[in-house]
Scaffold this active site. Structure first.
Site, PDB file in Angstrom:
ATOM      1  CG  PHE A  11      -1.975   1.105   1.060  1.00  0.00           C
ATOM      2  CD1 PHE A  11      -2.978   0.999   0.056  1.00  0.00           C
ATOM      3  CD2 PHE A  11      -2.457   1.652   2.295  1.00  0.00           C
ATOM      4  CE1 PHE A  11      -3.638   2.262   0.085  1.00  0.00           C
ATOM      5  CE2 PHE A  11      -3.293   2.787   2.228  1.00  0.00           C
ATOM      6  CZ  PHE A  11      -4.051   2.715   1.285  1.00  0.00           C
ATOM      7  CE  LYS A 128      10.842  -3.486 -11.835  1.00  0.00           C
ATOM      8  NZ  LYS A 128      10.007  -2.277 -11.455  1.00  0.00           N
ATOM      9  CD  GLU A 152       0.006  -4.895 -20.205  1.00  0.00           C
ATOM     10  OE1 GLU A 152       1.123  -4.440 -20.492  1.00  0.00           O
ATOM     11  OE2 GLU A 152      -0.618  -5.859 -20.869  1.00  0.00           O
ATOM     12  CB  VAL A 155       6.648  -4.872 -18.916  1.00  0.00           C
ATOM     13  CG1 VAL A 155       7.649  -4.346 -20.322  1.00  0.00           C
ATOM     14  CG2 VAL A 155       7.509  -5.966 -18.337  1.00  0.00           C
ATOM     15  CD  GLU A 212      13.727   4.372  -6.494  1.00  0.00           C
ATOM     16  OE1 GLU A 212      13.742   4.639  -5.528  1.00  0.00           O
ATOM     17  OE2 GLU A 212      12.678   4.182  -6.931  1.00  0.00           O
ATOM     18  CG  ASP A 223      13.658  -1.169 -13.932  1.00  0.00           C
ATOM     19  OD1 ASP A 223      12.816  -1.743 -13.220  1.00  0.00           O
ATOM     20  OD2 ASP A 223      13.536  -0.621 -14.941  1.00  0.00           O
ATOM     21  CE  LYS A 227      10.628  -2.246 -15.911  1.00  0.00           C
ATOM     22  NZ  LYS A 227      10.982  -0.580 -16.039  1.00  0.00           N
ATOM     23  N   GLY A 326       4.769   5.485 -12.779  1.00  0.00           N
ATOM     24  CA  GLY A 326       3.818   6.620 -12.210  1.00  0.00           C
ATOM     25  C   GLY A 326       2.454   5.768 -11.526  1.00  0.00           C
TER      26      GLY A 326
HETATM   27  N1  LIG Z   1       6.086   3.179  -8.666  1.00  0.00           N
HETATM   28  C1  LIG Z   1       5.940   3.016 -10.090  1.00  0.00           C
HETATM   29  O1  LIG Z   1       5.848   3.984 -10.965  1.00  0.00           O
HETATM   30  C2  LIG Z   1       6.018   1.463 -10.225  1.00  0.00           C
HETATM   31  C3  LIG Z   1       5.983   1.320 -11.582  1.00  0.00           C
HETATM   32  C4  LIG Z   1       5.681   0.121 -12.305  1.00  0.00           C
HETATM   33  C5  LIG Z   1       6.078  -1.073 -11.237  1.00  0.00           C
HETATM   34  N2  LIG Z   1       6.166  -0.790  -9.942  1.00  0.00           N
HETATM   35  C6  LIG Z   1       6.500  -1.970  -8.907  1.00  0.00           C
HETATM   36  O2  LIG Z   1       5.306  -1.920  -8.013  1.00  0.00           O
HETATM   37  C7  LIG Z   1       5.695  -2.324  -6.718  1.00  0.00           C
HETATM   38  C8  LIG Z   1       5.458  -1.191  -5.774  1.00  0.00           C
HETATM   39  O3  LIG Z   1       6.149  -0.267  -6.098  1.00  0.00           O
HETATM   40  P1  LIG Z   1       5.765   1.227  -4.972  1.00  0.00           P
HETATM   41  O4  LIG Z   1       6.335   2.274  -5.894  1.00  0.00           O
HETATM   42  O5  LIG Z   1       4.519   1.075  -4.777  1.00  0.00           O
HETATM   43  O6  LIG Z   1       6.622   1.089  -3.959  1.00  0.00           O
HETATM   44  P2  LIG Z   1       6.677   1.554  -2.285  1.00  0.00           P
HETATM   45  O7  LIG Z   1       5.944   2.977  -2.603  1.00  0.00           O
HETATM   46  O8  LIG Z   1       7.703   1.400  -1.776  1.00  0.00           O
HETATM   47  O9  LIG Z   1       5.352   0.439  -1.814  1.00  0.00           O
HETATM   48  C9  LIG Z   1       5.727  -0.619  -1.304  1.00  0.00           C
HETATM   49  C10 LIG Z   1       4.467  -1.007  -0.457  1.00  0.00           C
HETATM   50  O10 LIG Z   1       4.890  -2.476  -0.111  1.00  0.00           O
HETATM   51  C11 LIG Z   1       4.634  -2.519   1.299  1.00  0.00           C
HETATM   52  N3  LIG Z   1       5.620  -3.740   1.571  1.00  0.00           N
HETATM   53  C12 LIG Z   1       7.018  -3.679   1.741  1.00  0.00           C
HETATM   54  N4  LIG Z   1       7.407  -5.120   2.444  1.00  0.00           N
HETATM   55  C13 LIG Z   1       6.535  -5.730   2.387  1.00  0.00           C
HETATM   56  C14 LIG Z   1       5.926  -7.106   2.821  1.00  0.00           C
HETATM   57  N5  LIG Z   1       7.236  -7.823   3.351  1.00  0.00           N
HETATM   58  N6  LIG Z   1       4.841  -7.480   2.999  1.00  0.00           N
HETATM   59  C15 LIG Z   1       3.709  -6.664   2.508  1.00  0.00           C
HETATM   60  N7  LIG Z   1       3.954  -5.564   2.148  1.00  0.00           N
HETATM   61  C16 LIG Z   1       5.227  -4.980   2.155  1.00  0.00           C
HETATM   62  C17 LIG Z   1       5.342  -1.483   1.891  1.00  0.00           C
HETATM   63  O11 LIG Z   1       4.961  -1.383   3.264  1.00  0.00           O
HETATM   64  P3  LIG Z   1       5.124  -0.010   4.141  1.00  0.00           P
HETATM   65  O12 LIG Z   1       4.214   1.163   3.563  1.00  0.00           O
HETATM   66  O13 LIG Z   1       4.733  -0.451   5.456  1.00  0.00           O
HETATM   67  O14 LIG Z   1       6.531   0.329   4.072  1.00  0.00           O
HETATM   68  C18 LIG Z   1       4.798  -0.566   1.091  1.00  0.00           C
HETATM   69  O15 LIG Z   1       3.271  -0.444   1.235  1.00  0.00           O
HETATM   70  C19 LIG Z   1       7.242  -2.510  -6.800  1.00  0.00           C
HETATM   71  O16 LIG Z   1       7.614  -3.830  -7.107  1.00  0.00           O
HETATM   72  C20 LIG Z   1       7.659  -1.588  -7.831  1.00  0.00           C
HETATM   73  O17 LIG Z   1       8.710  -2.450  -8.780  1.00  0.00           O
HETATM   74  C21 LIG Z   1       6.139   0.516  -9.425  1.00  0.00           C
END
Ligand SMILES: NC(=O)c1ccc[n+]([C@@H]2O[C@H](COP(=O)([O-])OP(=O)(O)OC[C@H]3O[C@@H](n4cnc5c(N)ncnc54)[C@H](OP(=O)(O)O)[C@@H]3O)[C@@H](O)[C@H]2O)c1
Length: 348
Positions: A11, A128, A152, A155, A212, A223, A227, A326
């Site tokens: 979340f 991923k 989906e 990637v 980052e 990364d 993909k 995003g």
């Molecule tokens: N951001 C993008 O634009 C984007 C695009 C494509 C794909 N993705 C992928 O989508 C995924 C999420 O990305 P994000 O940007 O949302 O990351 P994020 O903001 O870091 O959120 C990660 C979430 O996962 C939770 N989490 C961490 N460890 C966990 C565990 N052991 N069990 C359950 N929940 C856990 C975190 O909890 P806490 O809130 O308590 O820390 C946080 O709520 C990643 O795999 C990322 O590579 C992201």
């Protein structure tokens, strides 16, 4: 009308984006697809897993996230500190998995996905790790249990790449894929094309949130490798190990090299590519900077935008261009996968 129950693990940026999208679209989805999506479970690392069989309050979840308050403040919800315990103890039709990517062993997402598929839940993920390291194993497990495993948004976020190739291009024989699959590196290389140094542009990208604090996964190409591993498994049905993908990042690219390419009518791009070696079905996979002529559509894709060119026997070349990351864009990819699960089969 179909009533579909969703559980969301993760979340953060993407998970919250999904809840916002769901709250905004629920009525539209009901009218357009005769489907009501109810979020029954949500988990993160800090607060664990909360569940309410009648549905969680979406505006309240958004408010808790905005104000940094714990999920456990949601009234009338059951709680487990360990998300796995919550997942095992509750009932839903689809797991939406959006926890952090881990390219070493894909955990904890791999365990969550395993548990959900084994319990006959469809799974959609933006992560991923599981797709790169275990796509075929998870697709087999999904098949055994009569459910879908879809990724989906792993990637190019919500830009439909996987569904366009696997469903939209069904029957075509794909011979190669070449793409700009990482927005951070494309943003950096595009800015360097206007005469700036790598280090200066990276610092700027970090300040603007395109990169980052630790940019290694992006700038060293890991990364994009993940993909390309997902695409190898899904498009060519040939899982690759990470060492089978030739990898070179962009950290050693200089302003002078970028200028030499421009003077020659080219642009340097970090290109992820997959092609079948001539005369065999073996895949040749790489992620490396390549100077592309301006006649190549990928050479003109700038900023954080992503793109992929697919070559197929019946279509010559198809190029898909769109956002690669995003909050809302990634949530859209998850939503499209959820609706595809609903359309293709839902357990009653
Ligand atoms: N951001 C993008 O634009 C984007 C695009 C494509 C794909 N993705 C992928 O989508 C995924 C999420 O990305 P994000 O940007 O949302 O990351 P994020 O903001 O870091 O959120 C990660 C979430 O996962 C939770 N989490 C961490 N460890 C966990 C565990 N052991 N069990 C359950 N929940 C856990 C975190 O909890 P806490 O809130 O308590 O820390 C946080 O709520 C990643 O795999 C990322 O590579 C992201």
């Amino acid at each position: 009308m179909q009533h579909i129950r969703l559980t969301l693990i993760g979340f953060g940026v993407v998970g919250q984006g999904f809840v916002e999208l769901l709250a905004n679209k629920q009525q539209y989805l009901q009218q357009r697809y005769d489907t009501w999506l109810t979020l029954v479970g949500v988990a993160n690392a800090r607060h664990g897993f909360i569940y309410r069989a009648d549905g969680l309050d979406l505006p309240l979840l958004q408010q808790l996230a905005r104000e940094g308050r714990p999920l456990t403040e949601h009234p009338v919800a059951q709680h487990w500190q360990n998300p796995s315990d919550g997942l095992h103890s509750t009932v839903a039709d689809i797991l939406i998995e959006a926890s952090p990517t881990n390219l070493r062993d894909a955990q904890p997402a791999l365990s969550y996905i395993h548990a959900a598929l084994s319990n006959k839940m469809h799974v959609v993920t933006a992560n991923k790790g599981p797709g790169a390291l275990a796509a075929n194993e998870l697709l087999d497990l999904a098949r055994q249990h009569g459910v879908q495993f879809r990724m989906e948004s792993a990637v190019m976020a919500g830009t439909p790449v996987i569904s366009s190739i696997r469903e939209g291009m069904m029957g075509a024989s794909i011979t190669s894929l070449r793409g700009i699959l990482n927005g951070t590196t494309n943003y950096i290389l595009s800015a360097m094309a206007s005469g700036r140094d790598y280090a200066e542009v990276l610092a700027d990208a970090q300040a603007q949130g395109y990169a980052e604090t630790d940019p290694t996964a992006d700038v060293e190409g890991y990364d994009a490798v993940a993909k390309i591993m997902i695409l190898a498994a899904l498009v060519f049905n040939q899982p690759l190990r990470v060492e089978q993908v030739e990898r070179q990042g962009i950290t050693t690219i200089t302003r002078e090299q970028v200028q030499v390419a421009i003077d020659a009518g080219k642009r340097i791009k970090l290109i992820a590519s997959l092609r079948q070696s001539p005369g065999s079905h073996e895949l040749i996979a790489s992620v490396k900077p390549i100077a592309l002529p301006l006649s190549d559509p990928l050479s003109r894709v700038d900023g954080a935008t992503n793109a992929i060119t697919v070559q197929a026997d019946t279509l010559s070349e198809v190029t898909i261009i769109g956002p690669g990351a995003g909050r809302t864009e990634t949530a859209q990819g998850l939503l499209a996968d959820v609706l595809a699960c609903v359309r293709l089969s839902i357990r009653r």
